[in-house]
Design a protein around this motif. Sequence first.
Motif, mmCIF file in Angstrom:
data_model
loop_
_atom_site.group_PDB
_atom_site.id
_atom_site.type_symbol
_atom_site.label_atom_id
_atom_site.label_comp_id
_atom_site.label_asym_id
_atom_site.label_seq_id
_atom_site.Cartn_x
_atom_site.Cartn_y
_atom_site.Cartn_z
ATOM 1 N N GLY A 9 -7.572 -19.298 -78.330
ATOM 2 C CA GLY A 9 -7.883 -20.586 -78.938
ATOM 3 C C GLY A 9 -9.240 -21.108 -78.487
ATOM 4 O O GLY A 9 -9.940 -20.478 -77.684
ATOM 5 N N GLY A 10 -9.617 -22.265 -79.017
ATOM 6 C CA GLY A 10 -10.900 -22.853 -78.653
ATOM 7 C C GLY A 10 -10.902 -23.376 -77.230
ATOM 8 O O GLY A 10 -9.857 -23.549 -76.607
ATOM 9 N N ARG A 11 -12.104 -23.624 -76.716
ATOM 10 C CA ARG A 11 -12.235 -24.150 -75.354
ATOM 11 C C ARG A 11 -12.522 -25.648 -75.412
ATOM 12 O O ARG A 11 -13.290 -26.105 -76.256
ATOM 13 C CB ARG A 11 -13.370 -23.424 -74.634
ATOM 14 N N VAL A 12 -11.904 -26.378 -74.506
ATOM 15 C CA VAL A 12 -12.092 -27.825 -74.454
ATOM 16 C C VAL A 12 -13.362 -28.156 -73.676
ATOM 17 O O VAL A 12 -13.520 -27.730 -72.533
ATOM 18 C CB VAL A 12 -10.889 -28.515 -73.789
ATOM 19 N N PHE A 13 -14.264 -28.917 -74.286
ATOM 20 C CA PHE A 13 -15.498 -29.357 -73.636
ATOM 21 C C PHE A 13 -16.275 -28.192 -73.010
ATOM 22 O O PHE A 13 -16.760 -28.274 -71.874
ATOM 23 C CB PHE A 13 -15.214 -30.416 -72.564
ATOM 24 N N GLY A 14 -16.390 -27.110 -73.749
ATOM 25 C CA GLY A 14 -17.113 -25.944 -73.256
ATOM 26 C C GLY A 14 -18.619 -26.153 -73.271
ATOM 27 O O GLY A 14 -19.121 -27.145 -73.793
ATOM 28 N N PRO A 15 -19.377 -25.210 -72.686
ATOM 29 C CA PRO A 15 -20.833 -25.344 -72.645
ATOM 30 C C PRO A 15 -21.465 -25.210 -74.023
ATOM 31 O O PRO A 15 -20.985 -24.456 -74.866
ATOM 32 C CB PRO A 15 -21.271 -24.181 -71.736
ATOM 33 N N LYS A 16 -22.533 -25.967 -74.228
ATOM 34 C CA LYS A 16 -23.284 -25.908 -75.485
ATOM 35 C C LYS A 16 -24.759 -25.669 -75.163
ATOM 36 O O LYS A 16 -25.214 -26.036 -74.069
ATOM 37 C CB LYS A 16 -23.133 -27.217 -76.259
ATOM 38 N N PRO A 17 -25.517 -25.087 -76.079
ATOM 39 C CA PRO A 17 -26.955 -24.878 -75.828
ATOM 40 C C PRO A 17 -27.650 -26.199 -75.511
ATOM 41 O O PRO A 17 -27.413 -27.211 -76.172
ATOM 42 C CB PRO A 17 -27.461 -24.303 -77.149
ATOM 43 N N ARG A 18 -28.486 -26.179 -74.466
ATOM 44 C CA ARG A 18 -29.190 -27.398 -74.073
ATOM 45 C C ARG A 18 -30.472 -27.042 -73.328
ATOM 46 O O ARG A 18 -30.639 -25.913 -72.859
ATOM 47 C CB ARG A 18 -28.323 -28.277 -73.190
ATOM 48 N N ASP A 19 -31.359 -27.998 -73.233
ATOM 49 C CA ASP A 19 -32.618 -27.835 -72.532
ATOM 50 C C ASP A 19 -32.496 -28.493 -71.157
ATOM 51 O O ASP A 19 -32.246 -29.686 -71.052
ATOM 52 C CB ASP A 19 -33.749 -28.487 -73.352
ATOM 53 N N TYR A 20 -32.671 -27.711 -70.095
ATOM 54 C CA TYR A 20 -32.499 -28.221 -68.741
ATOM 55 C C TYR A 20 -33.788 -28.791 -68.147
ATOM 56 O O TYR A 20 -33.764 -29.363 -67.069
ATOM 57 C CB TYR A 20 -31.997 -27.106 -67.814
ATOM 58 N N SER A 21 -34.902 -28.610 -68.819
ATOM 59 C CA SER A 21 -36.184 -29.038 -68.250
ATOM 60 C C SER A 21 -36.278 -30.561 -68.173
ATOM 61 O O SER A 21 -35.644 -31.275 -68.959
ATOM 62 C CB SER A 21 -37.343 -28.494 -69.085
ATOM 63 N N PHE A 22 -37.046 -31.034 -67.213
ATOM 64 C CA PHE A 22 -37.296 -32.475 -67.094
ATOM 65 C C PHE A 22 -38.714 -32.685 -66.564
ATOM 66 O O PHE A 22 -39.337 -31.763 -66.045
ATOM 67 C CB PHE A 22 -36.258 -33.152 -66.188
ATOM 68 N N LYS A 23 -39.199 -33.901 -66.712
ATOM 69 C CA LYS A 23 -40.596 -34.205 -66.395
ATOM 70 C C LYS A 23 -40.743 -34.759 -64.975
ATOM 71 O O LYS A 23 -39.887 -35.504 -64.502
ATOM 72 C CB LYS A 23 -41.158 -35.217 -67.395
ATOM 73 N N LEU A 24 -41.829 -34.354 -64.319
ATOM 74 C CA LEU A 24 -42.197 -34.931 -63.038
ATOM 75 C C LEU A 24 -43.654 -35.373 -63.105
ATOM 76 O O LEU A 24 -44.473 -34.742 -63.772
ATOM 77 C CB LEU A 24 -42.031 -33.917 -61.904
#
Length: 208
Positions: free
Chosen positions: A86-101
């Motif tokens: 079956g499907g996964r609850v609140f599973g990982p999704k594609p995202r951008d981890y970069s952030f600005k400094l």
Amino acid sequence: MELAVLKHNGEDTGRKITLSDEVFAIEPNDHAIYLDVKQFLANQRQGTHKSKERNEIAGSTKKIKKQKGTGGARAGSIKSPLFRGGGRVFGPKPRDYSFKLNKKLKQLARKSALSYKVKENSLVVLESISFDSPKTKNYISFLNGLALTDKKSLLVLPEVNKNVYLSSRNLAKAKVVTVDSLNTYELLNADSLVLCEGAVSKLETILS
């Protein structure tokens, strides 16, 4: 602060170089280092992780058993996260981890890392280095001269030198970078930092 300038074979040239206290002798800021290293590692993440939720699973939508009378819990779909496949609850999704400094914070982090290297006596200043052709044994001889064979070393060049870079590429504990690409993570990851004399002035200009 003064350091002796060495030849590429480890011999003393008899000269000394004066390092700027504003770059190599500041009070290290650990939090700036933490943020810069965190950003570097976050930027390495692809962020392509993905799992399917129940609406993305291919399967029958038929109610798998009657609502009452079975003695078990209600079940309306084989795609429910409760069942295998079956499907996964609140599973990982594609995202951008970069952030600005901010630029000044990143400069502070690099100066802090350099100051730590000086405090730990892990900084070597080299007159210059060049090879006629890219050969790993040449770079090994260079490391032997500085007694860095068994240590993780980072060589910082003032500009790109293809022969030196290619000579080091097969060595797991050796890394060669230019001043422009130097970052806090690589500074801290190396046991010993080797700066070419021409790289010192460039580094002081960039960080001051």
